[in-house]
Design a protein around this motif. Structure first.
Motif: not given
Length: 132
Positions: A114-129
């Protein structure tokens, strides 16, 4: 959904998703050393070379600790992408981590995936802008 997942981890405490990923890696190594101390000791007593079979406690211990090292390396590479402003690399890393976290969480709900999922989601979001 990404916002809710990224709130699971307080990014400011780590500086960025890369810091959280390195922390997960370090925790994996430490937790693995404690949890699998007997199996790791057996590997050492057998001289390390050719001491890890395909299955069993020694194999589980070896891969658990090795995955921690890989998380730390991936966190370091993600940090380089963050510093360089490489949004493509951040998105790619975020997508891979999100997929690994989702599959792992489905297969092993009582795990750290679950931590890896959250970190991945944050990296995706950060990489959008672009970072301000």
């Amino acid at each position: 959904m990404n916002q809710r997942l990224s709130r699971l981890v307080r990014w400011r405490a780590f500086g960025a998703p890369s810091g959280a990923l390195r922390l997960v890696g370090a925790a994996h190594i430490v937790y693995g050393a404690v949890l699998y101390r007997d199996a790791l000791g057996d590997i050492a007593r057998r001289g390390f070379v050719n001491a890890v079979p395909d299955f069993g406690d020694r194999a589980t211990a070896f891969w658990f600790v090795t995955c921690g090292s890989m998380f730390m390396l991936c966190g370091h590479l993600l940090r380089s992408a963050e510093k360089a402003g490489d949004l493509d690399a951040q998105r790619d890393a975020g997508a891979a981590l999100t997929a690994i976290g989702a599959v792992g969480s489905a297969a092993m709900p009582a795990s750290g995936f679950w931590a890896v999922l959250a970190i991945g989601a944050a990296a995706l979001r950060r990489g959008r802008r672009p970072r301000r």
